[in-house]
Design a protein around this motif. Structure first.
Motif, PDB file in Angstrom:
ATOM      1  N   PRO A  68       0.810  -1.225   0.000  1.00 52.28           N
ATOM      2  CA  PRO A  68       0.000   0.000   0.000  1.00 52.28           C
ATOM      3  C   PRO A  68       0.842   1.274   0.000  1.00 52.28           C
ATOM      4  O   PRO A  68       0.442   2.274  -0.595  1.00 52.28           O
ATOM      5  CB  PRO A  68      -0.855  -0.103   1.263  1.00 52.28           C
ATOM      6  CG  PRO A  68      -0.319  -1.234   2.050  1.00 52.28           C
ATOM      7  CD  PRO A  68       0.505  -2.084   1.141  1.00 52.28           C
ATOM      8  N   GLN A  69       2.032   1.228   0.600  1.00 55.26           N
ATOM      9  CA  GLN A  69       2.885   2.417   0.640  1.00 55.26           C
ATOM     10  C   GLN A  69       3.390   2.798  -0.750  1.00 55.26           C
ATOM     11  O   GLN A  69       3.734   3.951  -0.987  1.00 55.26           O
ATOM     12  CB  GLN A  69       4.052   2.214   1.618  1.00 55.26           C
ATOM     13  CG  GLN A  69       5.110   1.223   1.163  1.00 55.26           C
ATOM     14  CD  GLN A  69       4.745  -0.260   1.383  1.00 55.26           C
ATOM     15  OE1 GLN A  69       3.624  -0.605   1.745  1.00 55.26           O
ATOM     16  NE2 GLN A  69       5.713  -1.137   1.136  1.00 55.26           N
ATOM     17  N   ASN A  70       3.433   1.851  -1.682  1.00 53.44           N
ATOM     18  CA  ASN A  70       3.918   2.123  -3.043  1.00 53.44           C
ATOM     19  C   ASN A  70       2.792   2.236  -4.067  1.00 53.44           C
ATOM     20  O   ASN A  70       3.058   2.465  -5.252  1.00 53.44           O
ATOM     21  CB  ASN A  70       4.890   1.028  -3.481  1.00 53.44           C
ATOM     22  CG  ASN A  70       6.149   1.027  -2.641  1.00 53.44           C
ATOM     23  OD1 ASN A  70       6.693   2.083  -2.325  1.00 53.44           O
ATOM     24  ND2 ASN A  70       6.607  -0.136  -2.247  1.00 53.44           N
ATOM     25  N   GLN A  71       1.561   2.068  -3.632  1.00 52.23           N
ATOM     26  CA  GLN A  71       0.439   2.089  -4.570  1.00 52.23           C
ATOM     27  C   GLN A  71       0.035   3.475  -5.076  1.00 52.23           C
ATOM     28  O   GLN A  71      -0.387   3.584  -6.233  1.00 52.23           O
ATOM     29  CB  GLN A  71      -0.782   1.390  -3.964  1.00 52.23           C
ATOM     30  CG  GLN A  71      -0.592  -0.095  -3.810  1.00 52.23           C
ATOM     31  CD  GLN A  71      -1.737  -0.743  -3.044  1.00 52.23           C
ATOM     32  OE1 GLN A  71      -2.784  -0.150  -2.825  1.00 52.23           O
ATOM     33  NE2 GLN A  71      -1.515  -1.989  -2.624  1.00 52.23           N
ATOM     34  N   PRO A  72       0.139   4.566  -4.281  1.00 55.06           N
ATOM     35  CA  PRO A  72      -0.357   5.861  -4.776  1.00 55.06           C
ATOM     36  C   PRO A  72       0.196   6.265  -6.140  1.00 55.06           C
ATOM     37  O   PRO A  72      -0.529   6.841  -6.956  1.00 55.06           O
ATOM     38  CB  PRO A  72       0.059   6.842  -3.675  1.00 55.06           C
ATOM     39  CG  PRO A  72      -0.003   6.012  -2.430  1.00 55.06           C
ATOM     40  CD  PRO A  72       0.539   4.650  -2.870  1.00 55.06           C
ATOM     41  N   ARG A  85     -12.361  -5.625 -11.885  1.00 54.30           N
ATOM     42  CA  ARG A  85     -12.076  -5.783 -10.458  1.00 54.30           C
ATOM     43  C   ARG A  85     -10.587  -5.608 -10.178  1.00 54.30           C
ATOM     44  O   ARG A  85      -9.748  -5.756 -11.062  1.00 54.30           O
ATOM     45  CB  ARG A  85     -12.537  -7.150  -9.945  1.00 54.30           C
ATOM     46  CG  ARG A  85     -11.729  -8.299 -10.492  1.00 54.30           C
ATOM     47  CD  ARG A  85     -12.148  -9.621  -9.887  1.00 54.30           C
ATOM     48  NE  ARG A  85     -11.482 -10.692 -10.612  1.00 54.30           N
ATOM     49  CZ  ARG A  85     -11.457 -11.944 -10.212  1.00 54.30           C
ATOM     50  NH1 ARG A  85     -12.090 -12.298  -9.115  1.00 54.30           N
ATOM     51  NH2 ARG A  85     -10.829 -12.864 -10.918  1.00 54.30           N
ATOM     52  N   ILE A  86     -10.322  -5.306  -8.899  1.00 55.96           N
ATOM     53  CA  ILE A  86      -8.959  -5.226  -8.392  1.00 55.96           C
ATOM     54  C   ILE A  86      -8.862  -6.220  -7.245  1.00 55.96           C
ATOM     55  O   ILE A  86      -9.688  -6.184  -6.318  1.00 55.96           O
ATOM     56  CB  ILE A  86      -8.620  -3.812  -7.889  1.00 55.96           C
ATOM     57  CG1 ILE A  86      -8.745  -2.788  -9.025  1.00 55.96           C
ATOM     58  CG2 ILE A  86      -7.203  -3.779  -7.293  1.00 55.96           C
ATOM     59  CD1 ILE A  86      -8.627  -1.333  -8.566  1.00 55.96           C
ATOM     60  N   LEU A  87      -7.884  -7.112  -7.329  1.00 57.56           N
ATOM     61  CA  LEU A  87      -7.637  -8.068  -6.253  1.00 57.56           C
ATOM     62  C   LEU A  87      -6.503  -7.543  -5.381  1.00 57.56           C
ATOM     63  O   LEU A  87      -5.411  -7.270  -5.875  1.00 57.56           O
ATOM     64  CB  LEU A  87      -7.237  -9.432  -6.810  1.00 57.56           C
ATOM     65  CG  LEU A  87      -8.321 -10.279  -7.445  1.00 57.56           C
ATOM     66  CD1 LEU A  87      -7.729 -11.594  -7.944  1.00 57.56           C
ATOM     67  CD2 LEU A  87      -9.445 -10.553  -6.455  1.00 57.56           C
ATOM     68  N   PHE A  88      -6.786  -7.422  -4.092  1.00 56.15           N
ATOM     69  CA  PHE A  88      -5.787  -7.022  -3.116  1.00 56.15           C
ATOM     70  C   PHE A  88      -5.284  -8.297  -2.443  1.00 56.15           C
ATOM     71  O   PHE A  88      -5.970  -8.873  -1.600  1.00 56.15           O
ATOM     72  CB  PHE A  88      -6.403  -6.065  -2.082  1.00 56.15           C
ATOM     73  CG  PHE A  88      -6.748  -4.720  -2.657  1.00 56.15           C
ATOM     74  CD1 PHE A  88      -5.869  -3.651  -2.524  1.00 56.15           C
ATOM     75  CD2 PHE A  88      -7.945  -4.521  -3.332  1.00 56.15           C
ATOM     76  CE1 PHE A  88      -6.186  -2.401  -3.060  1.00 56.15           C
ATOM     77  CE2 PHE A  88      -8.270  -3.278  -3.869  1.00 56.15           C
ATOM     78  CZ  PHE A  88      -7.386  -2.214  -3.730  1.00 56.15           C
ATOM     79  N   ASN A  89      -4.124  -8.765  -2.884  1.00 54.18           N
ATOM     80  CA  ASN A  89      -3.519  -9.954  -2.292  1.00 54.18           C
ATOM     81  C   ASN A  89      -3.082  -9.637  -0.865  1.00 54.18           C
ATOM     82  O   ASN A  89      -2.918  -8.468  -0.505  1.00 54.18           O
ATOM     83  CB  ASN A  89      -2.330 -10.404  -3.144  1.00 54.18           C
ATOM     84  CG  ASN A  89      -2.787 -11.052  -4.431  1.00 54.18           C
ATOM     85  OD1 ASN A  89      -3.159 -12.207  -4.442  1.00 54.18           O
ATOM     86  ND2 ASN A  89      -2.796 -10.280  -5.529  1.00 54.18           N
ATOM     87  N   ASN A  94      -5.667  -1.844   0.912  1.00 53.32           N
ATOM     88  CA  ASN A  94      -5.534  -0.394   0.900  1.00 53.32           C
ATOM     89  C   ASN A  94      -6.932   0.232   0.819  1.00 53.32           C
ATOM     90  O   ASN A  94      -7.509   0.326  -0.262  1.00 53.32           O
ATOM     91  CB  ASN A  94      -4.680   0.026  -0.305  1.00 53.32           C
ATOM     92  CG  ASN A  94      -4.492   1.527  -0.402  1.00 53.32           C
ATOM     93  OD1 ASN A  94      -5.235   2.312   0.157  1.00 53.32           O
ATOM     94  ND2 ASN A  94      -3.487   1.927  -1.162  1.00 53.32           N
ATOM     95  N   PRO A  95      -7.490   0.671   1.966  1.00 51.22           N
ATOM     96  CA  PRO A  95      -8.843   1.241   1.978  1.00 51.22           C
ATOM     97  C   PRO A  95      -9.007   2.433   1.043  1.00 51.22           C
ATOM     98  O   PRO A  95     -10.067   2.614   0.443  1.00 51.22           O
ATOM     99  CB  PRO A  95      -9.048   1.645   3.438  1.00 51.22           C
ATOM    100  CG  PRO A  95      -8.097   0.794   4.214  1.00 51.22           C
ATOM    101  CD  PRO A  95      -6.917   0.561   3.313  1.00 51.22           C
TER     102      PRO A  95
END
Length: 122
Positions: A68-72, A85-89, A94-95
């Motif tokens: 999540p820290q590298n997703q923005p 869809r997006i799968l969050f493994n 990441n809310p």
């Protein structure tokens, strides 16, 4: 076999110890088109890892292997692909991204790609 769900694997790696490596192989073995995207060039399952942001259309699923820290830095790219869809493994939950996706009508799911494939629920 499941119907083909074109899947973009974000965080793809040519390192066999990484879950994203296993996911690309397993997705391909289950008959899905795979677009591996990562930060380092390489190959996985005979596919080149894209280090740019390919504008592949018709992406059904984006499966995340980026914390999540590298997703923005990837938000606009992921959302502009307009996947179904997006799968969050595990470890990528990441809310903020989940809310942004839902606001655009994109389904989100906290699940392991490898497990979903292995139980036929992908």
């Amino acid at each position: 076999m499941e119907s083909n769900k074109k899947t973009l694997v974000l965080g793809a790696s040519d390192n066999p110890a990484r879950y994203s490596f296993r996911a690309v192989h397993m997705l391909k073995n289950h008959g899905h088109d795979v677009v591996p995207v990562g930060i380092r060039k390489g190959q996985v399952a005979g596919l080149d890892i894209h280090t740019d942001r390919p504008a592949d259309g018709d992406i059904d699923t984006v499966t995340l292997y980026v914390g999540p820290q590298n997703q923005p830095a990837w938000y606009d790219y992921i959302l502009d692909l307009q996947p179904k869809r997006i799968l969050f493994n595990p470890g990528t939950e990441n809310p903020e991204l989940q809310r942004l996706a839902r606001d655009r009508g994109i389904q989100t799911e906290e699940a392991c790609t490898l497990v979903l494939l292995s139980i036929g629920q992908y």
